[in-house]
Design a protein around this motif. Structure first.
Motif, PDB file in Angstrom:
ATOM      1  N   GLY A 299     -17.774 -12.896 -11.339  1.00 26.78           N
ATOM      2  CA  GLY A 299     -16.528 -13.102 -10.628  1.00 26.78           C
ATOM      3  C   GLY A 299     -15.706 -11.835 -10.499  1.00 26.78           C
ATOM      4  O   GLY A 299     -15.137 -11.556  -9.432  1.00 26.78           O
ATOM      5  N   VAL A 300     -15.662 -11.060 -11.568  1.00 24.09           N
ATOM      6  CA  VAL A 300     -14.917  -9.793 -11.539  1.00 24.09           C
ATOM      7  C   VAL A 300     -15.550  -8.817 -10.547  1.00 24.09           C
ATOM      8  O   VAL A 300     -14.855  -8.169  -9.751  1.00 24.09           O
ATOM      9  N   VAL A 301     -16.888  -8.746 -10.566  1.00 25.96           N
ATOM     10  CA  VAL A 301     -17.595  -7.840  -9.650  1.00 25.96           C
ATOM     11  C   VAL A 301     -17.353  -8.259  -8.202  1.00 25.96           C
ATOM     12  O   VAL A 301     -17.104  -7.418  -7.329  1.00 25.96           O
ATOM     13  N   ILE A 302     -17.399  -9.569  -7.935  1.00 29.38           N
ATOM     14  CA  ILE A 302     -17.162 -10.069  -6.574  1.00 29.38           C
ATOM     15  C   ILE A 302     -15.739  -9.745  -6.120  1.00 29.38           C
ATOM     16  O   ILE A 302     -15.509  -9.351  -4.971  1.00 29.38           O
ATOM     17  N   ALA A 303     -14.780  -9.899  -7.038  1.00 26.66           N
ATOM     18  CA  ALA A 303     -13.385  -9.586  -6.708  1.00 26.66           C
ATOM     19  C   ALA A 303     -13.229  -8.116  -6.330  1.00 26.66           C
ATOM     20  O   ALA A 303     -12.477  -7.771  -5.404  1.00 26.66           O
ATOM     21  N   ILE A 304     -13.945  -7.250  -7.022  1.00 29.34           N
ATOM     22  CA  ILE A 304     -13.884  -5.811  -6.720  1.00 29.34           C
ATOM     23  C   ILE A 304     -14.497  -5.533  -5.353  1.00 29.34           C
ATOM     24  O   ILE A 304     -13.933  -4.812  -4.524  1.00 29.34           O
ATOM     25  N   ILE A 305     -15.668  -6.145  -5.103  1.00 31.43           N
ATOM     26  CA  ILE A 305     -16.356  -5.928  -3.821  1.00 31.43           C
ATOM     27  C   ILE A 305     -15.500  -6.420  -2.654  1.00 31.43           C
ATOM     28  O   ILE A 305     -15.372  -5.757  -1.630  1.00 31.43           O
ATOM     29  N   ALA A 306     -14.902  -7.617  -2.820  1.00 32.40           N
ATOM     30  CA  ALA A 306     -14.124  -8.227  -1.733  1.00 32.40           C
ATOM     31  C   ALA A 306     -12.658  -7.783  -1.730  1.00 32.40           C
ATOM     32  O   ALA A 306     -11.876  -8.255  -0.908  1.00 32.40           O
ATOM     33  N   ARG A 307     -12.318  -6.907  -2.665  1.00 33.76           N
ATOM     34  CA  ARG A 307     -10.941  -6.384  -2.766  1.00 33.76           C
ATOM     35  C   ARG A 307      -9.913  -7.502  -2.926  1.00 33.76           C
ATOM     36  O   ARG A 307      -8.883  -7.533  -2.255  1.00 33.76           O
ATOM     37  N   ILE A 308     -10.204  -8.407  -3.840  1.00 32.02           N
ATOM     38  CA  ILE A 308      -9.262  -9.473  -4.179  1.00 32.02           C
ATOM     39  C   ILE A 308      -8.404  -8.972  -5.330  1.00 32.02           C
ATOM     40  O   ILE A 308      -8.925  -8.619  -6.395  1.00 32.02           O
ATOM     41  N   ASN A 309      -7.089  -8.926  -5.144  1.00 31.56           N
ATOM     42  CA  ASN A 309      -6.239  -8.386  -6.218  1.00 31.56           C
ATOM     43  C   ASN A 309      -6.165  -9.375  -7.384  1.00 31.56           C
ATOM     44  O   ASN A 309      -6.413 -10.582  -7.211  1.00 31.56           O
ATOM     45  N   PRO A 310      -5.839  -8.902  -8.579  1.00 29.69           N
ATOM     46  CA  PRO A 310      -5.888  -9.757  -9.784  1.00 29.69           C
ATOM     47  C   PRO A 310      -5.091 -11.044  -9.669  1.00 29.69           C
ATOM     48  O   PRO A 310      -5.551 -12.104 -10.098  1.00 29.69           O
ATOM     49  N   ASN A 311      -3.880 -10.980  -9.121  1.00 30.90           N
ATOM     50  CA  ASN A 311      -3.063 -12.191  -9.008  1.00 30.90           C
ATOM     51  C   ASN A 311      -3.705 -13.232  -8.098  1.00 30.90           C
ATOM     52  O   ASN A 311      -3.717 -14.434  -8.400  1.00 30.90           O
ATOM     53  N   ASN A 312      -4.233 -12.788  -6.962  1.00 31.79           N
ATOM     54  CA  ASN A 312      -4.917 -13.713  -6.061  1.00 31.79           C
ATOM     55  C   ASN A 312      -6.176 -14.277  -6.694  1.00 31.79           C
ATOM     56  O   ASN A 312      -6.527 -15.445  -6.486  1.00 31.79           O
ATOM     57  N   PHE A 313      -6.874 -13.430  -7.449  1.00 32.17           N
ATOM     58  CA  PHE A 313      -8.088 -13.879  -8.144  1.00 32.17           C
ATOM     59  C   PHE A 313      -7.759 -15.050  -9.060  1.00 32.17           C
ATOM     60  O   PHE A 313      -8.443 -16.081  -9.051  1.00 32.17           O
ATOM     61  N   VAL A 314      -6.718 -14.903  -9.860  1.00 35.45           N
ATOM     62  CA  VAL A 314      -6.327 -15.959 -10.800  1.00 35.45           C
ATOM     63  C   VAL A 314      -5.911 -17.220 -10.038  1.00 35.45           C
ATOM     64  O   VAL A 314      -6.293 -18.343 -10.403  1.00 35.45           O
ATOM     65  N   LYS A 315      -5.142 -17.058  -8.968  1.00 37.48           N
ATOM     66  CA  LYS A 315      -4.681 -18.198  -8.180  1.00 37.48           C
ATOM     67  C   LYS A 315      -5.857 -18.973  -7.593  1.00 37.48           C
ATOM     68  O   LYS A 315      -5.914 -20.207  -7.678  1.00 37.48           O
ATOM     69  N   ILE A 316      -6.805 -18.253  -7.003  1.00 33.76           N
ATOM     70  CA  ILE A 316      -7.981 -18.901  -6.398  1.00 33.76           C
ATOM     71  C   ILE A 316      -8.830 -19.564  -7.483  1.00 33.76           C
ATOM     72  O   ILE A 316      -9.315 -20.695  -7.318  1.00 33.76           O
ATOM     73  N   PHE A 317      -8.996 -18.876  -8.603  1.00 30.58           N
ATOM     74  CA  PHE A 317      -9.793 -19.399  -9.716  1.00 30.58           C
ATOM     75  C   PHE A 317      -9.214 -20.717 -10.217  1.00 30.58           C
ATOM     76  O   PHE A 317      -9.946 -21.704 -10.425  1.00 30.58           O
ATOM     77  N   ILE A 318      -7.895 -20.772 -10.415  1.00 31.29           N
ATOM     78  CA  ILE A 318      -7.247 -21.982 -10.912  1.00 31.29           C
ATOM     79  C   ILE A 318      -7.400 -23.120  -9.918  1.00 31.29           C
ATOM     80  O   ILE A 318      -7.639 -24.283 -10.299  1.00 31.29           O
ATOM     81  N   GLU A 319      -7.303 -22.838  -8.632  1.00 31.19           N
ATOM     82  CA  GLU A 319      -7.487 -23.873  -7.605  1.00 31.19           C
ATOM     83  C   GLU A 319      -8.883 -24.488  -7.710  1.00 31.19           C
ATOM     84  O   GLU A 319      -9.057 -25.707  -7.621  1.00 31.19           O
ATOM     85  N   GLY A 320      -9.882 -23.629  -7.891  1.00 32.02           N
ATOM     86  CA  GLY A 320     -11.256 -24.115  -8.013  1.00 32.02           C
ATOM     87  C   GLY A 320     -11.463 -24.947  -9.259  1.00 32.02           C
ATOM     88  O   GLY A 320     -12.140 -25.981  -9.226  1.00 32.02           O
ATOM     89  N   ALA A 321     -10.875 -24.504 -10.372  1.00 37.13           N
ATOM     90  CA  ALA A 321     -11.012 -25.243 -11.629  1.00 37.13           C
ATOM     91  C   ALA A 321     -10.311 -26.597 -11.542  1.00 37.13           C
ATOM     92  O   ALA A 321     -10.843 -27.621 -12.004  1.00 37.13           O
TER      93      ALA A 321
END
Length: 474
Positions: A299-321
C-alpha cells in the motif's frame, strides 16, 4: 387494502447471517448439556500434536451457561483477530488501489484482448487458481485476489457472486484434490505412514472433475444473469451494500479507458508483492501475519507510485476498511461456535461416537461413512491440519480393521475436509472472502449449495472406485 398490508407485514424474510450464526451458537450451547463431555489424549511427534487412538475417556461436564453463550462471541473475536484485521487491511489497501483506477483499467485491457469473451476469462482464471491450490500455493492469499475477481465481474456486467466463484471455487477445486499439497495432504499421509504425494493419479482425475464442474456451473450462472440481470441471486445490488460506490466507478469506467503507465506500475506492484508472499509461504512458512505485512508495504509503495499524499491515503484506507466491517465481524461471531464446543469438551465425544462404531460396518458402507463423517465434522473444525490431527490417528486403525487401504482413508479425509468449506459459516477464510466481496452468506449458500452436492457426488464415486480397486499404496 388492510388485508394486503397485513400480508406484506408478515411476509417471511431470510434471517441475517448474524441471526443464523447466533442461532448455531445457541444450539452448540444446548449440545453441551446433551452430549457427554470427553477427550482423547494428545501427543506431540515431530512438532505435530496428534490424538492418541483408543485413549478416549469421559471428563467432567462443563456445559455453557448464559454468560458463556455471550462471552464466547468476545473470545471468538479475539481468536479470529488475525483474520478480522486481515479483512480490514485488505479492504483498506484495495480501496487505495481502486482509487488509482488500476484495477478497472487493467481488467478492461484484459477484456479488450479477449474481445469480451467472459466464459473464456472465467475458465482461465478459475483454472489458474485451481492449479495453484492443487500444489499447496495461494492458501490465505486467495483472499487478496477476491477484489480482482469482483472487478472482473463488474466490468463484464456480472454480479459479485461470479467474481468470488471464479477465484474462490476455482481455488477450492484444487485444494480438495491436493495433488502436491505439502501441508494438509502431507500431514494426513504422514500420520497414515504413506509416502508423500503417493496416490497422485486418482487425485489428478478428481481435480479435473471438480474444476470442470465448477467452471461449467459458474459459466452457466454467468450466462443466465448476462441474459437477464434480474436473475442474479444478489437482486438489485449485484455488488453488495457498497453498490453506490461501484456504480460511480462503473460510470467513470468503460472498455475504452486508457491503461496509463502509473496504473500498469500499480498492478505490477500488486502482482509482485503477492508473488513474494506466495514464495515466502512456500519456502518460509509465512501465514496471515506476513500477508498483512506484505499488504501494508504494498500500500505504501502504491501510494508513492500514484502520488497519493499521506492524509488522503489514510482517508481512502479508512473508507475501504469501513465498507467491510459487517463481514469482518461475522468471522469472529462464527468462531464463537467452536469456542462453545471446545470449552464444553464435546468435539472428541462426537469423533469417538461417530467413528468407533464403523469398525463393524461392511467395507463399502464403512468407507462411504468415513467420507460423510469428515464432510459433517468439517462443519465444526474447518482447519485442514487441525482436522487431520484429530481424525487421522483414529481413522488409520479403523481403515486397517475395515480392510480399506490407508490411501483410501487419506482420500476420504481430504475430500471430506474440503468440500463443505465452501458453505460453512464457521470457516474464517470463507467469511473473509464473502466480506471482501460484499456478498451475504445467505446469498452465497443459495448459489454454492447445488455445486457442493455435485462435488459430494464426485467424492462418493471416487471413494467407491478407491475401495474396489484397492487404491494404494498400503
Amino acid at each position: 387494502m388492510k388485508n394486503t398490508k397485513a400480508k406484506q407485514k408478515f411476509k417471511f424474510a431470510m434471517p441475517d447471517a448474524f441471526i443464523i450464526i447466533f442461532g448455531i451458537i445457541v444450539l452448540a450451547a444446548i449440545a453441551t448439556y446433551i452430549i457427554p463431555s470427553g477427550a482423547y489424549d494428545r501427543e506431540t511427534i515431530d512438532g505435530v500434536t496428534r490424538v492418541v487412538p483408543d485413549s478416549y475417556s469421559t471428563t467432567e461436564a462443563n456445559p455453557a451457561n448464559l454468560l458463556d453463550l455471550f462471552t464466547s462471541i468476545q473470545i471468538g473475536m479475539i481468536q479470529s483477530a488475525n483474520i478480522i484485521f486481515l479483512i480490514f487491511i485488505v479492504g483498506g489497501i484495495v480501496k487505495v488501489m481502486e482509487s488509482t483506477g488500476a484495477i478497472d483499467s487493467g481488467i478492461n485491457a484484459l477484456i479488450r484482448k479477449t474481445k469480451g469473451r467472459y466464459m473464456l476469462l472465467i475458465t482461465s482464471v478459475a483454472g489458474i487458481f485451481g492449479v495453484l491450490a492443487s500444489m499447496g500455493l495461494a492458501a490465505n492469499a486467495v483472499i487478496a485476489f477476491i477484489p480482482i475477481g469482483i472487478a472482473l465481474a463488474r466490468s463484464l456486467k456480472l454480479d459479485a457472486i461470479v467474481g468470488i466463484a471464479t477465484i474462490y471455487l476455482g481455488y477450492y477445486s484444487g485444494m480438495i484434490a491436493g495433488i502436491f499439497d505439502p501441508t494438509i495432504l502431507g500431514l494426513a499421509q504422514t500420520i497414515a505412514e504413506l509416502p508423500l504425494f503417493s496416490g497422485m493419479p486418482l487425485r489428478i482425475v478428481i481435480f479435473i472433475a471438480l474444476i470442470t464442474i465448477t467452471i461449467t456451473y459458474t459459466n452457466l450462472y454467468a450466462k443466465k444473469i448476462k441474459n437477464n440481470p434480474q436473475k442474479s441471486i444478489m437482486g438489485t445490488k449485484p455488488f453488495g451494500d457498497d453498490e453506490e460506490n461501484h456504480e460511480v466507478a462503473t460510470q467513470d469506467n468503460n472498455l475504452n479507458t486508457s491503461f496509463s503507465m502509473v496504473q500498469k506500475l500499480v498492478l505490477l506492484t500488486f502482482i509482485s508483492f503477492i508473488g513474494i508472499f506466495i514464495f515466502g509461504a512456500f519456502t518460509r512458512g509465512w501465514g496471515l501475519n506476513e500477508l498483512v505485512g506484505i499488504f501494508l508495504i504494498m500500500g505504501v509503495v502504491i501510494a508513492i507510485i500514484a502520488r497519493i499524499n499521506p492524509n488522503n491515503f489514510v482517508k481512502i484506507f479508512i473508507e475501504g476498511a469501513k465498507s467491510i466491517t459487517y463481514g469482518a465481524l461475522v468471522v469472529g461471531l462464527a468462531r464463537a461456535v467452536i469456542v462453545i464446543l471446545e470449552d464444553g469438551y464435546i468435539i472428541d465425544t462426537v469423533v469417538n461416537a461417530a467413528l468407533v462404531p464403523l469398525q463393524s460396518m461392511p467395507v463399502l458402507l464403512g468407507g462411504q461413512l468415513l467420507f460423510i463423517f469428515n464432510l459433517l465434522f468439517n462443519l465444526l473444525v474447518t482447519s485442514g491440519t487441525g482436522q487431520a490431527a484429530i481424525v487421522m490417528p483414529i481413522m488409520v486403525p479403523l481403515v486397517d480393521m475395515l480392510g480399506i487401504t490407508r490411501q483410501t482413508g487419506a482420500l476420504s479425509f481430504m475430500l471430506g475436509d474440503g468440500i463443505t468449506n465452501i458453505i460453512t459459516p464457521t470457516s474464517g477464510v470463507l467469511m473473509a472472502v464473502l466480506a471482501v466481496g460484499g456478498v451475504k452468506w445467505t446469498q452465497w449458500v443459495r448459489f454454492a449449495f447445488p455445486l457442493m452436492l455435485m462435488w459430494v457426488l464426485v467424492g462418493i464415486i471416487s471413494i467407491t472406485y478407491a475401495i474396489y480397486t484397492g487404491y494404494g499404496p498400503f
